[in-house]
Design an enzyme around this catalytic site. Structure first.
Site, PDB file in Angstrom:
ATOM      1  N   TYR A 145       0.850  -1.192   0.000  1.00 58.29           N
ATOM      2  CA  TYR A 145       0.000   0.000   0.000  1.00 58.29           C
ATOM      3  C   TYR A 145       0.885   1.242   0.000  1.00 58.29           C
ATOM      4  O   TYR A 145       1.832   1.333   0.784  1.00 58.29           O
ATOM      5  CB  TYR A 145      -0.883   0.009   1.258  1.00 58.29           C
ATOM      6  N   ASP A 240       9.148   2.878   0.152  1.00 63.17           N
ATOM      7  CA  ASP A 240       8.051   3.498   0.883  1.00 63.17           C
ATOM      8  C   ASP A 240       8.245   3.143   2.355  1.00 63.17           C
ATOM      9  O   ASP A 240       7.921   2.041   2.801  1.00 63.17           O
ATOM     10  CB  ASP A 240       6.702   2.991   0.364  1.00 63.17           C
ATOM     11  N   LYS A 268       3.448   8.831   9.067  1.00 63.15           N
ATOM     12  CA  LYS A 268       3.254   8.213  10.385  1.00 63.15           C
ATOM     13  C   LYS A 268       4.229   8.744  11.449  1.00 63.15           C
ATOM     14  O   LYS A 268       4.045   9.866  11.891  1.00 63.15           O
ATOM     15  CB  LYS A 268       3.274   6.692  10.229  1.00 63.15           C
TER      16      LYS A 268
HETATM   17  C1  LIG Z   1      -0.057   4.400   5.807  1.00 65.33           C
HETATM   18  C2  LIG Z   1       0.759   4.175   4.590  1.00 65.33           C
HETATM   19  C3  LIG Z   1       0.706   5.030   3.478  1.00 65.33           C
HETATM   20  C4  LIG Z   1      -0.310   6.139   3.378  1.00 65.33           C
HETATM   21  O1  LIG Z   1      -0.131   7.134   4.314  1.00 65.33           O
HETATM   22  P1  LIG Z   1      -1.373   8.115   4.657  1.00 65.33           P
HETATM   23  O2  LIG Z   1      -0.782   9.084   5.628  1.00 65.33           O
HETATM   24  O3  LIG Z   1      -2.446   7.248   5.219  1.00 65.33           O
HETATM   25  O4  LIG Z   1      -1.783   8.762   3.387  1.00 65.33           O
HETATM   26  C5  LIG Z   1       1.591   4.826   2.443  1.00 65.33           C
HETATM   27  N1  LIG Z   1       2.471   3.815   2.482  1.00 65.33           N
HETATM   28  C6  LIG Z   1       2.560   2.972   3.520  1.00 65.33           C
HETATM   29  C7  LIG Z   1       3.575   1.899   3.509  1.00 65.33           C
HETATM   30  C8  LIG Z   1       1.685   3.103   4.589  1.00 65.33           C
HETATM   31  O5  LIG Z   1       1.738   2.218   5.595  1.00 65.33           O
END
Ligand SMILES: *Cc1c(COP(=O)(O)O)cnc(C)c1O
Length: 429
Positions: A145, A240, A268
């Site tokens: 994701y 990511d 985060k």
């Molecule tokens: C949570 C997450 C996102 C998205 O971040 P948001 O602040 O919810 O837009 C992207 N990549 C990873 C790996 C994530 O865990």
């Protein structure tokens, strides 16, 4: 048995004015049944809901609260900053301070730009990669994701999987055709895709330790293989690290696994619980961004003083006390062992994956190494497990595809309470 009358009433009201009653789908209990819990406040490792229940929290806002809720240095920094104005749309010194600190903590980056979410960070990183390489296509992995921007909503892990919409309506075919889907931990598969799209691929984006299909560590040599493949084909490798950054080590997965990415994205933890994302790279890449270069990227509230003060306080704590990462990993290992013993005792078929302070429990007999194996879980068992844990005061994510996030605020007593709950619940599975 815990009661949730007030939460249910609040949820009924919310549903009238907010689609599904929630502002992010993973908060709903769609995959496990029942109404979501409305939280009133939280402190350390504990949530206090609107019905007065006390819950040990294993979601921690899906990662940011690595030192626990309402962590004093972060709260104080935000409160003091707020008194001096909450947004200016002009440069402030604190933006440079947090940028300098982040650049000093993370390997292989010279410059960083702050945005407002992980989604924005990943979206912008891909645009930058396309602008830098002059190529259009990207490779992403099934089950990973990277936020909800159009290019990524192709087999996108947790939220999207839970809701059975791996390809969301509203994403055009034109966008989808530039996203090439690969299998996690399968280097041969990636090589084939690269060979079939020679000279067209701008970047490979990956969660270096996947966290959105449960926790799935990279197989030995997999990321190294991607690194070599990227170097050979002028493809940028994007890590990511929205979940793993400042969580698995001060320098994130790059440091933990000793492997360099070309662009790294954050979210985060970097915001300390306020809405923050960021992307970073070496000068040669970052200098392509506006206003220095031609790749446009902007934000009215980017680098917002409250968000930066929370992030700076959080990163400072982690930078000053690197032993936190070791302590987190030890707590997670302790939990892993306790849960394993409890499930084994009651002969519950399971697989547990863990890296650092990320851990996931899969009700599956086979190793969980990619999206296909993660999808083989027994969701009925998970549902019972989820509600059983909740009845015992333990709040885990309401989906079988999520990682548990361990926070430093958890004591060994909390972990023992959790293991005891697993033992009780396992007897009923
Ligand atoms: C949570 C997450 C996102 C998205 O971040 P948001 O602040 O919810 O837009 C992207 N990549 C990873 C790996 C994530 O865990």
């Amino acid at each position: 048995m815990i009661k949730y009358q007030r939460s249910s009433a609040l949820f009924a009201e919310a549903q009238k004015v907010i689609p599904g009653g929630v502002n992010s789908p993973v908060r709903a209990f769609k995959a496990v049944g029942g109404d979501p819990i409305f939280v009133k406040e939280a402190k350390g490792a504990y949530l206090y809901d609107e019905d007065g229940n006390e819950l040990i929290d294993y979601i921690n806002s899906w990662g940011p609260m690595i030192l626990g809720h309402a962590y004093e240095p972060v709260v104080n920094a935000v409160v003091e900053k707020a008194k001096k104005g909450t947004s200016f749309g002009m440069p402030t010194e604190i933006e440079t301070e947090i940028a300098e600190l982040a650049v000093s903590m993370v390997p292989n980056i010279d410059k960083i730009r702050f945005v407002n979410s992980g989604t924005e960070a990943c979206m912008s990183a891909v645009r930058l990669a396309r602008g830098f390489t002059g190529k259009d296509k990207l490779i992403k992995f099934a089950g990973c994701y990277h936020g909800h921007s159009d290019s990524f909503l192709i087999q996108a892990g947790s939220g999207a999987v839970t809701f059975g919409s791996p390809n969301s309506p509203g994403v055009t075919e034109g966008t989808a055709k530039d996203t090439l889907l690969a299998k996690y931990n399968n280097l041969e598969n990636v090589k084939e895709i690269v060979a079939a799209n020679q000279g067209e691929i701008a970047c490979i984006i990956i969660e270096p330790i996947a966290g959105n299909m449960g926790c799935i560590p990279p197989a030995e040599g997999f990321l190294e293989g991607l690194r070599a493949l990227c170097d050979k084909n002028d493809i940028l490798l994007i890590f990511d690290e929205v979940m793993t950054g400042f969580r698995l080590a001060a320098g994130g997965a790059q440091e933990l696994l000793n492997i360099n990415a070309d662009i790294v994205t954050f979210g985060k933890v970097i915001g300390g619980g306020l809405p923050v994302g960021a992307f970073a790279a070496r000068d040669e890449i970052m200098n392509h961004l506006a206003p220095l270069g031609p790749v446009y990227q902007a934000g009215t509230l980017s680098g917002n003083p409250l968000a930066m003060s929370a992030g700076l306080a959080m990163l400072s704590e982690l930078n000053n006390s690197p032993e936190i990462f070791l302590s987190l990993a030890e707590k997670t290992q302790y939990l892993h062992q306790g849960i394993t013993e409890a499930l084994d005792k009651h002969k519950v078929v399971h697989t547990i994956n863990r890296t650092g302070s990320m851990i996931s429990v899969h009700f599956s007999p086979t190793p969980v190494i990619d999206f296909a194996t993660a999808a083989e879980v027994n969701n009925e068992t998970f549902k019972k497990f989820f509600h059983g844990m909740l009845d015992n005061g333990i709040y885990i994510a309401p989906s079988a595809f999520e990682t548990w996030f361990i926070t430093e605020a958890l004591t060994y007593k909390d972990l023992d309470k959790t293991i005891t709950a697993v033992d009780k619940v396992a007897a009923t599975l």
